[in-house]
Enzyme design. Structure first.
Site, PDB file in Angstrom:
ATOM      1  N   LYS A   1       0.840  -1.204   0.000  1.00 57.74           N
ATOM      2  CA  LYS A   1       0.000   0.000   0.000  1.00 57.74           C
ATOM      3  C   LYS A   1       0.876   1.256   0.000  1.00 57.74           C
ATOM      4  O   LYS A   1       0.712   2.145  -0.812  1.00 57.74           O
ATOM      5  CB  LYS A   1      -0.915  -0.030   1.221  1.00 57.74           C
ATOM      6  CG  LYS A   1      -1.837   1.153   1.334  1.00 57.74           C
ATOM      7  CD  LYS A   1      -2.783   1.007   2.528  1.00 57.74           C
ATOM      8  CE  LYS A   1      -3.474   2.324   2.806  1.00 57.74           C
ATOM      9  NZ  LYS A   1      -4.405   2.241   3.926  1.00 57.74           N
TER      10      LYS A   1
ATOM     11  N   GLU B   1      10.519  -4.789   4.471  1.00 53.60           N
ATOM     12  CA  GLU B   1      10.544  -6.214   4.105  1.00 53.60           C
ATOM     13  C   GLU B   1      10.185  -6.384   2.625  1.00 53.60           C
ATOM     14  O   GLU B   1      10.883  -7.067   1.868  1.00 53.60           O
ATOM     15  CB  GLU B   1       9.532  -7.021   4.948  1.00 53.60           C
ATOM     16  CG  GLU B   1       9.877  -7.145   6.413  1.00 53.60           C
ATOM     17  CD  GLU B   1       9.224  -6.071   7.267  1.00 53.60           C
ATOM     18  OE1 GLU B   1       8.955  -4.969   6.743  1.00 53.60           O
ATOM     19  OE2 GLU B   1       8.998  -6.343   8.454  1.00 53.60           O
TER      20      GLU B   1
ATOM     21  N   GLY C   1      -4.851  -1.818   5.251  1.00 54.35           N
ATOM     22  CA  GLY C   1      -4.039  -2.966   4.824  1.00 54.35           C
ATOM     23  C   GLY C   1      -4.731  -4.295   5.078  1.00 54.35           C
ATOM     24  O   GLY C   1      -4.851  -5.135   4.176  1.00 54.35           O
ATOM     25  N   ARG C   2      -5.200  -4.507   6.299  1.00 53.40           N
ATOM     26  CA  ARG C   2      -5.783  -5.812   6.630  1.00 53.40           C
ATOM     27  C   ARG C   2      -7.198  -5.970   6.083  1.00 53.40           C
ATOM     28  O   ARG C   2      -7.839  -6.997   6.302  1.00 53.40           O
ATOM     29  CB  ARG C   2      -5.731  -6.054   8.137  1.00 53.40           C
ATOM     30  CG  ARG C   2      -6.399  -4.995   8.979  1.00 53.40           C
ATOM     31  CD  ARG C   2      -6.027  -5.147  10.455  1.00 53.40           C
ATOM     32  NE  ARG C   2      -6.494  -4.030  11.269  1.00 53.40           N
ATOM     33  CZ  ARG C   2      -5.854  -2.884  11.417  1.00 53.40           C
ATOM     34  NH1 ARG C   2      -4.738  -2.665  10.778  1.00 53.40           N
ATOM     35  NH2 ARG C   2      -6.341  -1.928  12.199  1.00 53.40           N
TER      36      ARG C   2
ATOM     37  N   GLU D   1      -4.913  -6.901  15.344  1.00 52.17           N
ATOM     38  CA  GLU D   1      -4.365  -5.608  14.951  1.00 52.17           C
ATOM     39  C   GLU D   1      -5.462  -4.536  14.995  1.00 52.17           C
ATOM     40  O   GLU D   1      -5.185  -3.359  15.193  1.00 52.17           O
ATOM     41  CB  GLU D   1      -3.742  -5.677  13.550  1.00 52.17           C
ATOM     42  CG  GLU D   1      -2.812  -4.519  13.267  1.00 52.17           C
ATOM     43  CD  GLU D   1      -1.925  -4.725  12.041  1.00 52.17           C
ATOM     44  OE1 GLU D   1      -0.697  -4.731  12.181  1.00 52.17           O
ATOM     45  OE2 GLU D   1      -2.472  -4.878  10.940  1.00 52.17           O
TER      46      GLU D   1
ATOM     47  N   HIS E   1      -5.310 -32.984  18.145  1.00 55.20           N
ATOM     48  CA  HIS E   1      -4.158 -33.744  18.658  1.00 55.20           C
ATOM     49  C   HIS E   1      -3.065 -32.820  19.185  1.00 55.20           C
ATOM     50  O   HIS E   1      -1.955 -33.260  19.427  1.00 55.20           O
ATOM     51  CB  HIS E   1      -3.622 -34.662  17.565  1.00 55.20           C
ATOM     52  CG  HIS E   1      -4.658 -35.630  17.087  1.00 55.20           C
ATOM     53  ND1 HIS E   1      -4.746 -36.917  17.558  1.00 55.20           N
ATOM     54  CD2 HIS E   1      -5.693 -35.473  16.232  1.00 55.20           C
ATOM     55  CE1 HIS E   1      -5.784 -37.519  16.984  1.00 55.20           C
ATOM     56  NE2 HIS E   1      -6.369 -36.662  16.173  1.00 55.20           N
TER      57      HIS E   1
ATOM     58  N   LYS F   1       9.546  -1.162  14.791  1.00 54.64           N
ATOM     59  CA  LYS F   1      10.150  -0.795  13.499  1.00 54.64           C
ATOM     60  C   LYS F   1      11.207   0.285  13.699  1.00 54.64           C
ATOM     61  O   LYS F   1      12.301   0.215  13.143  1.00 54.64           O
ATOM     62  CB  LYS F   1       9.075  -0.220  12.558  1.00 54.64           C
ATOM     63  CG  LYS F   1       8.157  -1.207  11.918  1.00 54.64           C
ATOM     64  CD  LYS F   1       7.408  -0.478  10.786  1.00 54.64           C
ATOM     65  CE  LYS F   1       5.991  -0.935  10.661  1.00 54.64           C
ATOM     66  NZ  LYS F   1       5.180  -0.113   9.771  1.00 54.64           N
TER      67      LYS F   1
HETATM   68  C1  G6Q Z   1      -2.597  -3.718   8.078  1.00 52.36           C
HETATM   69  C2  G6Q Z   1      -1.344  -3.103   8.388  1.00 52.36           C
HETATM   70  C3  G6Q Z   1      -0.129  -3.842   7.918  1.00 52.36           C
HETATM   71  C4  G6Q Z   1       0.254  -3.597   6.481  1.00 52.36           C
HETATM   72  C5  G6Q Z   1       1.682  -4.050   6.283  1.00 52.36           C
HETATM   73  C6  G6Q Z   1       2.155  -3.862   4.878  1.00 52.36           C
HETATM   74  O1  G6Q Z   1      -3.672  -3.253   8.338  1.00 52.36           O
HETATM   75  O2  G6Q Z   1      -1.367  -1.800   7.976  1.00 52.36           O
HETATM   76  O3  G6Q Z   1      -0.206  -5.233   8.110  1.00 52.36           O
HETATM   77  O4  G6Q Z   1      -0.615  -4.225   5.616  1.00 52.36           O
HETATM   78  O5  G6Q Z   1       2.512  -3.354   7.170  1.00 52.36           O
HETATM   79  O6  G6Q Z   1       2.098  -2.536   4.500  1.00 52.36           O
HETATM   80  P1  G6Q Z   1       2.257  -2.098   3.011  1.00 52.36           P
HETATM   81  O7  G6Q Z   1       1.138  -2.713   2.228  1.00 52.36           O
HETATM   82  O8  G6Q Z   1       2.195  -0.602   3.005  1.00 52.36           O
HETATM   83  O9  G6Q Z   1       3.578  -2.628   2.542  1.00 52.36           O
END
Ligand code: G6Q
Length: 544
Positions: free
Chosen positions: A202, A208, A262-263, A348, A380, A508
């Site tokens: 996003k 990462e 994001g989520r 989250e 199990h 972070k």
């Molecule tokens: C979700 C968070 C988080 C996000 C990641 C990746 O609600 O905001 O999990 O999706 O940190 O972020 P980017 O899509 O910006 O790389």
């Protein structure tokens, strides 16, 4: 000072606590029917929970005291309910096929959403039918999604859940972790000429994802040359500038917008890997299932509203019984990743301790810890604790009545197990019953005394049961949206912002400080433990 509804619930807890579900079922023949809802090929039986009509009425009162109905409308209508980030929250607009506009700051967002969906359709079909090819003319059969968190968990879970719908010649891979192993393992399996990389971010600033994307880009360029990037890399992002700077043509970018968290983003361009794997029509079915749940959540009376009922029952356990965890256990191999996906969605969103009015929460609990796994595997592993641990764990069981793989008696055995587990959790086994069983098995009295307590079960452990006709894209969309709305409902009642995630920032920031120190830079101020650990790691790495 507690509100009227909270005081009412505290009274209800005092009155009701101690009543067992076995007693409730014995007292009311129609309890199961009364507390079962059927919706679009899904049965939701919530009768095996610790409540009666009066408790439920008090819970609905709590929802009304928080103006839940108008807060639901606020979300759908594009009000900026993510207050700490001053954003609208419109994942529901991504699956709005009603033809009606949805506005943010007076602008209808639907034309843009439809434009990107059309682009995803065109592109996914072109890749799948081979008209969009790799740089050397080969079909792109390997789809590699590079993303993390919300840009990984949703597409990963959905592609796994819908594996039965994958095109025969498609393989999907997901690289999320910064651990070089994630990249190495995928790149070791795919042929660059047949591989499409999707960089899903996003913000397009996530360390990462950008590090993984750079590694994959270098790998591809080394194999096929710089010009090949245009055929092998696309980006999913809100940040066109950063996409261009990274070296992906913005024509190969699929956009989404700030009003998609994001989520909550698998419904947006972030779902491109889903459309590539299962085909655009199935992706659309996923959206339509979610839309059906949206309509239900927006229009059903609270007393008939599935996400609302789930949320209120969760709050009853969390804040009155002080049970701060729950488990989601799909009895479906394809849904194995659902608990991990829901962990992010729920924890989250609602793992917060600052209220919307900017006050610290000190007198009630918010989001519970969620865990889970696929049945029967987890029977199990952690089911011992579910049945005999000192605290109960409310469970959501999910199972399709018909499997995609009806082989022999497998599915009947699976069904029998899920139904038995829910029954066992509630019913339990008294010490007398355990003793009688031991005696019937011919055990002597010493053995009976030794084992009868160990072989007894308290019971009265709650669960919800969701039975799907079948795990289709539509049903999956419905289930995911159902949990999204459950989470929002709880956030409304806990008076928190379910759509920000400030809690992920501190770690972070500190990692960015520690990184140069590991590479030999001057150590900043740390506690003694962190300083010693940095030193230790440096020494080990220098020595090898
Ligand atoms: C979700 C968070 C988080 C996000 C990641 C990746 O609600 O905001 O999990 O999706 O940190 O972020 P980017 O899509 O910006 O790389």
């Amino acid at each position: 000072m507690v509100s009227n509804a909270v005081a009412g619930l505290m009274d209800e807890y005092k009155r009701f606590n101690g009543t067992t579900m076995n007693e409730l079922f014995a007292a009311e023949a129609g309890r199961a029917e009364k507390y079962t809802l059927n919706f679009e090929g899904m049965t939701f039986d919530y009768s095996k929970n610790r409540f009666d009509d009066k408790v439920l009425a008090a819970l609905f009162e709590l929802a009304r005291e928080h103006n839940l109905e108008s807060r639901i409308e606020d979300m759908f209508s594009g009000k900026k309910i993510n207050i700490t980030e001053n954003r609208a929250v419109l994942h529901t607009a991504l699956r709005n096929f009603s033809g009606k506009p949805v506005t943010v700051d007076g602008v209808d967002v639907m034309p843009e959403i439809r434009r990107v969906l059309a682009k995803m359709k065109e592109f996914s079909e072109a890749v799948r039918n081979g008209s969009f090819k790799g740089a050397t003319g080969k079909k792109l059969k390997n789809i590699v999604n590079i993303g993390i968190g919300g840009s990984d968990l949703g597409p990963y879970m959905v592609t796994q859940a819908l594996k039965k719908y994958w095109a025969e010649d498609v393989q999907c891979y997901f690289i999320s972790n910064i651990d070089g192993t994630a990249c190495a393992e995928v790149l070791g399996q795919v042929d660059p000429e047949e591989t499409l990389f999707i960089v899903a971010s996003k913000t397009f600033t996530t360390i990462e994802t950008l590090t993984n994307a750079r590694t994959c880009r270098e790998w591809l360029v080394k194999a096929l040359g710089e010009a090949a990037v245009a055929n092998h890399f696309v980006a999913l992002s809100t940040n066109a500038k950063a996409v261009a700077e990274f070296g992906i043509d913005v024509n190969n970018m699929f956009e989404f917008w700030d009003f998609v968290g994001g989520r909550y983003s698998l419904w947006s361009a972030i779902g491109l890997s889903i459309a590539l794997a299962v085909g655009y029509d199935n992706f659309e079915q996923l959206l339509k299932g979610a839309e059906a749940m949206d309509k239900h959540f927006r229009t059903a009376p609270l007393e008939q509203n599935i996400p609302v009922i789930m949320a209120l029952i969760g709050i009853w356990y969390n804040d009155y019984y002080n049970i701060h965890r729950y488990a989601v256990i799909p009895y479906d191999q394809y849904l194995k990743s659902l608990p991990a996906y829901l962990q992010q969605l729920d924890m989250e969103s609602n793992g917060k301790s600052v209220r919307l009015d900017n006050k610290k929460i000190t007198d009630y609990a918010t989001g519970p810890a969620l865990f889970g796994g696929a049945g029967t595997d987890v029977q199990h592993s952690f089911f011992q604790l579910l049945h005999q641990g000192t605290e109960p764990v409310p469970v959501d069981f999910i199972i399709p009545a018909v499997s995609h793989n009806e082989i022999g008696k497998h599915h009947e055995i699976l069904l029998a197990n899920v139904l038995a587990q829910a029954e066992a959790l509630m019913r339990g086994k008294t010490v007398e019953e355990a003793a009688a069983e031991l005696r019937n098995a011919g055990k002597d009295e010493v053995t009976v005394e030794k084992l009868k307590l160990n072989k007894s079960f308290d019971g009265n452990r709650p669960s919800n049961m969701f039975i799907l006709d079948k795990l289709t894209p539509f049903a999956l969309g419905m289930i995911i949206a159902m949990y999204e709305h459950k989470v929002y409902t709880q956030g409304v009642i806990w008076e928190i912002d379910s759509f920000d995630q400030w809690g992920v920032e501190l770690g972070k920031q500190l990692a960015l400080k520690i990184l140069p120190e590991l590479e030999g830079g001057v150590a900043a101020a740390h506690d003694g433990s962190t300083r010693a650990l940095i030193e230790r790691v440096r020494k080990i790495r220098e020595a090898c």
